[in-house]
Write a protein that holds these residues in place. Structure first.
Motif, PDB file in Angstrom:
ATOM      1  N   ASP A  73       0.826  -1.210   0.000  1.00 37.28           N
ATOM      2  CA  ASP A  73       0.000   0.000   0.000  1.00 37.28           C
ATOM      3  C   ASP A  73       0.861   1.260   0.000  1.00 37.28           C
ATOM      4  OD1 ASP A  73      -2.730   0.549  -0.276  1.00 37.28           O
ATOM      5  OD2 ASP A  73      -2.860   1.303   1.771  1.00 37.28           O
ATOM      6  N   LYS A  74       1.982   1.212   0.699  1.00 39.98           N
ATOM      7  CA  LYS A  74       2.898   2.365   0.714  1.00 39.98           C
ATOM      8  C   LYS A  74       3.455   2.610  -0.685  1.00 39.98           C
ATOM      9  CE  LYS A  74       7.060   4.156   2.949  1.00 39.98           C
ATOM     10  NZ  LYS A  74       8.156   3.882   3.919  1.00 39.98           N
ATOM     11  N   HIS A  75       3.851   1.531  -1.360  1.00 40.59           N
ATOM     12  CA  HIS A  75       4.371   1.653  -2.720  1.00 40.59           C
ATOM     13  C   HIS A  75       3.282   2.116  -3.687  1.00 40.59           C
ATOM     14  CE1 HIS A  75       8.230  -0.997  -2.360  1.00 40.59           C
ATOM     15  NE2 HIS A  75       8.136  -0.085  -1.412  1.00 40.59           N
ATOM     16  N   PHE A  76       2.055   1.655  -3.463  1.00 39.33           N
ATOM     17  CA  PHE A  76       0.913   2.091  -4.264  1.00 39.33           C
ATOM     18  C   PHE A  76       0.773   3.611  -4.214  1.00 39.33           C
ATOM     19  CE2 PHE A  76      -3.524   3.518  -4.033  1.00 39.33           C
ATOM     20  CZ  PHE A  76      -4.020   3.130  -5.277  1.00 39.33           C
ATOM     21  N   GLU A  77       0.848   4.171  -3.011  1.00 37.22           N
ATOM     22  CA  GLU A  77       0.687   5.620  -2.837  1.00 37.22           C
ATOM     23  C   GLU A  77       1.778   6.386  -3.581  1.00 37.22           C
ATOM     24  OE1 GLU A  77      -1.793   7.116  -1.618  1.00 37.22           O
ATOM     25  OE2 GLU A  77      -2.842   5.453  -0.670  1.00 37.22           O
ATOM     26  N   ALA A  78       3.004   5.876  -3.561  1.00 34.79           N
ATOM     27  CA  ALA A  78       4.096   6.535  -4.274  1.00 34.79           C
ATOM     28  C   ALA A  78       3.877   6.485  -5.785  1.00 34.79           C
ATOM     29  CB  ALA A  78       5.432   5.889  -3.913  1.00 34.79           C
ATOM     30  N   GLN A  79       3.323   5.372  -6.268  1.00 42.78           N
ATOM     31  CA  GLN A  79       3.044   5.254  -7.690  1.00 42.78           C
ATOM     32  C   GLN A  79       1.893   6.180  -8.103  1.00 42.78           C
ATOM     33  OE1 GLN A  79       4.784   3.547 -10.028  1.00 42.78           O
ATOM     34  NE2 GLN A  79       6.251   2.884  -8.462  1.00 42.78           N
ATOM     35  N   HIS A 117       8.852  -3.252 -12.334  1.00 45.25           N
ATOM     36  CA  HIS A 117       9.764  -2.144 -11.999  1.00 45.25           C
ATOM     37  C   HIS A 117      10.957  -2.117 -12.940  1.00 45.25           C
ATOM     38  CE1 HIS A 117       8.150  -0.297  -8.371  1.00 45.25           C
ATOM     39  NE2 HIS A 117       7.893  -1.479  -7.869  1.00 45.25           N
ATOM     40  N   THR A 118      11.542  -3.277 -13.191  1.00 48.72           N
ATOM     41  CA  THR A 118      12.724  -3.360 -14.045  1.00 48.72           C
ATOM     42  C   THR A 118      12.414  -2.876 -15.454  1.00 48.72           C
ATOM     43  OG1 THR A 118      13.538  -5.239 -12.759  1.00 48.72           O
ATOM     44  CG2 THR A 118      14.535  -4.898 -14.914  1.00 48.72           C
ATOM     45  N   LEU A 119      11.259  -3.249 -15.959  1.00 50.45           N
ATOM     46  CA  LEU A 119      10.830  -2.819 -17.288  1.00 50.45           C
ATOM     47  C   LEU A 119      10.714  -1.295 -17.341  1.00 50.45           C
ATOM     48  CD1 LEU A 119       8.111  -4.506 -19.431  1.00 50.45           C
ATOM     49  CD2 LEU A 119       7.979  -2.057 -19.018  1.00 50.45           C
ATOM     50  N   ILE A 120      10.087  -0.709 -16.333  1.00 53.10           N
ATOM     51  CA  ILE A 120       9.923   0.747 -16.281  1.00 53.10           C
ATOM     52  C   ILE A 120      11.271   1.439 -16.142  1.00 53.10           C
ATOM     53  CG2 ILE A 120       9.015   2.660 -14.883  1.00 53.10           C
ATOM     54  CD1 ILE A 120       6.568   0.866 -14.291  1.00 53.10           C
ATOM     55  N   LEU A 121      12.125   0.923 -15.280  1.00 58.95           N
ATOM     56  CA  LEU A 121      13.438   1.530 -15.057  1.00 58.95           C
ATOM     57  C   LEU A 121      14.281   1.547 -16.330  1.00 58.95           C
ATOM     58  CD1 LEU A 121      14.249   0.038 -11.549  1.00 58.95           C
ATOM     59  CD2 LEU A 121      14.217   2.486 -12.119  1.00 58.95           C
ATOM     60  N   THR A 122      14.303   0.433 -17.043  1.00 58.98           N
ATOM     61  CA  THR A 122      15.090   0.349 -18.273  1.00 58.98           C
ATOM     62  C   THR A 122      14.600   1.365 -19.298  1.00 58.98           C
ATOM     63  OG1 THR A 122      15.468  -2.015 -17.885  1.00 58.98           O
ATOM     64  CG2 THR A 122      15.861  -1.202 -20.115  1.00 58.98           C
ATOM     65  N   TYR A 123      13.300   1.429 -19.481  1.00 58.72           N
ATOM     66  CA  TYR A 123      12.707   2.347 -20.460  1.00 58.72           C
ATOM     67  C   TYR A 123      12.916   3.802 -20.034  1.00 58.72           C
ATOM     68  CZ  TYR A 123       9.268   4.231 -23.760  1.00 58.72           C
ATOM     69  OH  TYR A 123       8.650   4.931 -24.772  1.00 58.72           O
ATOM     70  N   ASN A 157      11.291   4.092  -8.369  1.00 61.32           N
ATOM     71  CA  ASN A 157      11.252   2.677  -8.743  1.00 61.32           C
ATOM     72  C   ASN A 157      12.484   1.916  -8.247  1.00 61.32           C
ATOM     73  OD1 ASN A 157       8.853   1.839 -10.685  1.00 61.32           O
ATOM     74  ND2 ASN A 157       9.344   3.966 -11.124  1.00 61.32           N
ATOM     75  N   GLU A 158      13.628   2.549  -8.247  1.00 58.77           N
ATOM     76  CA  GLU A 158      14.835   1.907  -7.715  1.00 58.77           C
ATOM     77  C   GLU A 158      14.670   1.584  -6.230  1.00 58.77           C
ATOM     78  OE1 GLU A 158      18.625   3.490 -10.383  1.00 58.77           O
ATOM     79  OE2 GLU A 158      18.017   4.624  -8.605  1.00 58.77           O
ATOM     80  N   LEU A 159      14.141   2.527  -5.483  1.00 59.01           N
ATOM     81  CA  LEU A 159      13.948   2.320  -4.049  1.00 59.01           C
ATOM     82  C   LEU A 159      12.944   1.198  -3.801  1.00 59.01           C
ATOM     83  CD1 LEU A 159      14.665   3.407  -1.196  1.00 59.01           C
ATOM     84  CD2 LEU A 159      12.656   4.892  -1.396  1.00 59.01           C
ATOM     85  N   GLN A 160      11.853   1.214  -4.542  1.00 56.66           N
ATOM     86  CA  GLN A 160      10.822   0.204  -4.332  1.00 56.66           C
ATOM     87  C   GLN A 160      11.292  -1.190  -4.743  1.00 56.66           C
ATOM     88  OE1 GLN A 160       7.146   1.533  -6.164  1.00 56.66           O
ATOM     89  NE2 GLN A 160       6.744   2.978  -4.511  1.00 56.66           N
ATOM     90  N   VAL A 161      12.019  -1.281  -5.846  1.00 58.10           N
ATOM     91  CA  VAL A 161      12.483  -2.595  -6.290  1.00 58.10           C
ATOM     92  C   VAL A 161      13.524  -3.162  -5.317  1.00 58.10           C
ATOM     93  CG1 VAL A 161      14.458  -2.029  -7.796  1.00 58.10           C
ATOM     94  CG2 VAL A 161      12.903  -3.892  -8.426  1.00 58.10           C
ATOM     95  N   TRP A 162      14.245  -2.314  -4.650  1.00 62.47           N
ATOM     96  CA  TRP A 162      15.199  -2.744  -3.616  1.00 62.47           C
ATOM     97  C   TRP A 162      14.449  -3.392  -2.449  1.00 62.47           C
ATOM     98  CZ3 TRP A 162      16.858   0.768   0.830  1.00 62.47           C
ATOM     99  CH2 TRP A 162      17.744   0.096   1.683  1.00 62.47           C
ATOM    100  N   PHE A 163      13.402  -2.725  -1.965  1.00 66.88           N
ATOM    101  CA  PHE A 163      12.600  -3.273  -0.867  1.00 66.88           C
ATOM    102  C   PHE A 163      11.982  -4.615  -1.255  1.00 66.88           C
ATOM    103  CE2 PHE A 163      13.031   0.819   1.070  1.00 66.88           C
ATOM    104  CZ  PHE A 163      12.708   0.664   2.406  1.00 66.88           C
TER     105      PHE A 163
END
Length: 206
Positions: free
Chosen positions: A97-103, A155-161, A189-195
């Motif tokens: 839910d926290k990641h949802f809010e950031a998105q 996340h990886t797909l978004i980060l690469t693009y 996205n980097e922070l979220q994919v790390w978590f």
């Protein structure tokens, strides 16, 4: 002899008087194409930002792709927030839910940037479904490790693009789009994919 008062004329079915005509919805009054759009998707209007139309069109197209993928990722977070089960339920329920809010915040930033440039931002679910590159998950519930893996892939797909098109925007002189993609999209996205990755490591058997 008393004269008979005339009763007011009854309105014919389906008609409205002049006073109410202005409040009648105009959706059905469209032209031959059935559209009353003032700006079609893919078109850009000239704005006083000092960027050429060619640069703006490329940036808007890139931003709309990131927007479609970000909206999909946002909604996937909410799906997993509702459906997560297992011993890590509480941690993941709150994290998703926290990641949802950031998105949600990223969605607004991306859409606003598109409008600032003079473009039209994607908005409706059917349009997002057509444009996103993120695979649709099944409707049913999945194990937490599968949920984590799906989110990491998105996340990886978004980060690469985003990195690729931030560089293109920078080379074209569109510093605003470059900054948004790196400072907001990439960093979030980097922070979220790390978590997520750390949770997946903890959830995986040794």
């Amino acid at each position: 002899m008393a004269t008979k008062k005339k009763s007011p004329a009854k309105a014919k079915p389906g008609r409205v008087d002049a006073a109410h005509a202005a409040t009648t919805p105009t959706i059905s009054r469209a032209g031959a194409t059935g559209s009353q759009e003032t700006q079609r998707y893919g078109e850009v209007i000239k704005m006083p930002h000092g960027l050429s139309e060619a640069v703006v069109k490329k940036s808007v197209a890139s931003l709309n792709q990131v927007l479609a993928d970000t909206i999909t990722l946002r909604d996937m977070y909410k799906k997993h927030h509702w459906q997560v089960v297992g011993p890590t339920f509480n941690q993941l329920h709150l994290l998703f839910d926290k990641h949802f809010e950031a998105q949600v915040e990223l969605v607004d930033l991306l859409a606003e940037r598109i409008q600032v440039l003079g473009g039209v931002a994607l908005a409706m679910a059917p349009d997002i479904a057509e444009e996103t590159r993120i695979a649709r998950p099944p409707r049913g519930r999945e194990p937490a490790t599968v949920q984590l893996s799906r989110l990491i892939e998105a996340h990886t797909l978004i980060l690469t693009y985003a990195r690729e098109h931030a560089e293109k925007a920078s080379d074209a002189g569109d510093a605003g789009t470059d900054d948004l993609l790196i400072s907001d999209v990439v960093r979030t996205n980097e922070l979220q994919v790390w978590f997520l990755s750390e949770h997946l490591v903890a959830a995986s058997p040794i």
